[in-house]
Design a protein around this motif. Structure first.
Motif: not given
Length: 386
Positions: A38, A45, A49, A53, A286, A290, A292
């Motif tokens: 992460l 963040t 993040s 999830r 997000l 992030d 992703t």
């Protein structure tokens, strides 16, 4: 050569990065592992993040994992970035990337100070000071306990970026790169970044020499491919901050298969070639940086030019984003009153709008009364905050 469609890549992303409602999990270390690491350059963040999830994790749960259980830790690694990872990932990432960074930072710091032997001794004293303390110490406290290390140094001398600092802060940083001290709970709230420093051996036993450089690189590349694959050589070089030679050596040690995609040729683990199953429509909010959004150098398959111009700064950092079915379709910001404002760069269906509204509500519940600003603002932030 096997071809992987953009749609298949988006489905992989959705499931493996825990962005589908049915894949959410209430485990901080499992979420960190799902995206390898992460981003922690902006402390917000990490929390957001994880919140995106999970179903029921709270800010306190994340703090407990970071500072009490130490099931995840902060450590510099790929691209000299500060990350939050499980200790196991930290070990091989350290071997693959951090050792080289630590050596470079030590030499750079010694040059600032003007005496390599003096600086090496300063790092040793910092480590001994932290290990002798029953409680974590701030950088300021370390300087007070070791006043002889508060030598003024000049950065960028003679340039427009010239600045001054204290040698003890550089010594603390190098000790952290070496893995001898580790970041703990920050002063203030969860969005702060003035971390206290603790003894790595006391807080969490980590074997920084568990991997040789080559073995660490191979483990890092395999872990990334299983979470982010398919990926190209350029993706891997960019994400790890390593050289092409190093990445090619790591790939040669792994059982990988070359595949093609709209981004060109790339790689998947050979036991991971099965196309993903179809997924129901989904949406996600997000945070900036992030993992992703930042996971690939080649981003056209999930970030088009219109969206990129709004959510990406000139350094390639991606701000807070709105996702639908594996594509970035807009951005968001938290206004001073706590409300989440969104904008869209693409048409959004009524079904997706409903899913986005649900994500806005989840985000506001997770954040509660906290207020934050993005540390690396994207171009759309000014408009969203107006």
């Amino acid at each position: 050569m096997i071809s992987v469609s953009d749609e298949d890549r988006r489905r992989r992303l959705a499931g493996r990065h825990l962005l589908l409602p049915e894949t959410r999990i209430d485990s901080v270390p499992a979420i960190a592992d799902a995206v390898v690491a992460l981003h922690s350059s902006d402390p917000v963040t990490v929390f957001l993040s994880i919140g995106a999830r999970s179903n029921d994790l709270t800010v306190r749960d994340v703090e407990r994992a970071l500072y009490d259980e130490r099931s995840v830790i902060r450590h510099h690694a790929m691209r000299r970035t500060l990350w939050v990872t499980t200790p196991e990932v930290a070990e091989f990432a350290h071997a693959a990337t951090t050792r080289k960074i630590a050596a470079s930072e030590r030499a750079r710091s010694a040059k600032f100070v003007g005496d390599a032997d003096w600086f090496d001794e300063a790092v040793r004293q910092v480590v001994d000071c932290v290990r002798a303390s029953p409680e974590p110490l701030s950088t300021r406290q370390i300087g007070e306990l070791l006043p002889e290390l508060r030598r003024e140094i000049v950065y960028g001398e003679g340039t427009r970026h010239e600045a001054t600092g204290s040698a003890h802060t550089r010594a603390v940083l190098v000790a952290a790169f070496d893995g001898d001290v580790i970041r703990g709970r920050p002063a203030g709230t969860w969005i702060a970044s003035q971390y206290a420093w603790g003894d790595t051996r006391r807080w969490r036993e980590i074997d920084w020499r568990a991997y040789a450089e080559h073995g660490g690189a191979a483990a890092l590349v395999e872990t990334w491919l299983r979470r982010f694959g398919p990926g190209s050589l350029d993706d891997l070089v960019w994400w790890t901050g390593s050289t092409k030679t190093s990445i090619r050596s790591a790939l040669a040690a792994l059982d990988v298969t070359e595949v093609s995609s709209s981004s060109g040729e790339g790689y998947l683990m050979t036991d991971d070639l099965e196309p993903p199953a179809e997924v129901e429509p989904w949406a996600a909010l997000l945070p900036g940086l992030d993992p992703t959004a930042m996971g690939w150098k080649q981003r056209d398959w999930y970030l088009d030019e219109v969206a990129a111009a709004r959510v990406t700064d000139r350094f390639g950092n991606i701000g807070p984003t709105v996702w639908c079915d594996g594509r970035i379709v807009g951005g968001w910001a938290q206004r001073p009153d706590g409300q989440i404002a969104t904008e869209f760069t693409d048409a959004v269906t009524r079904e997706h709008r409903r899913l986005i509204d649900a994500e806005v509500e989840r985000l506001q519940t997770f954040v509660g009364d906290a207020r934050f600003r993005v540390r690396f603002p994207s171009p759309n932030q000014r408009d969203l905050l107006a």
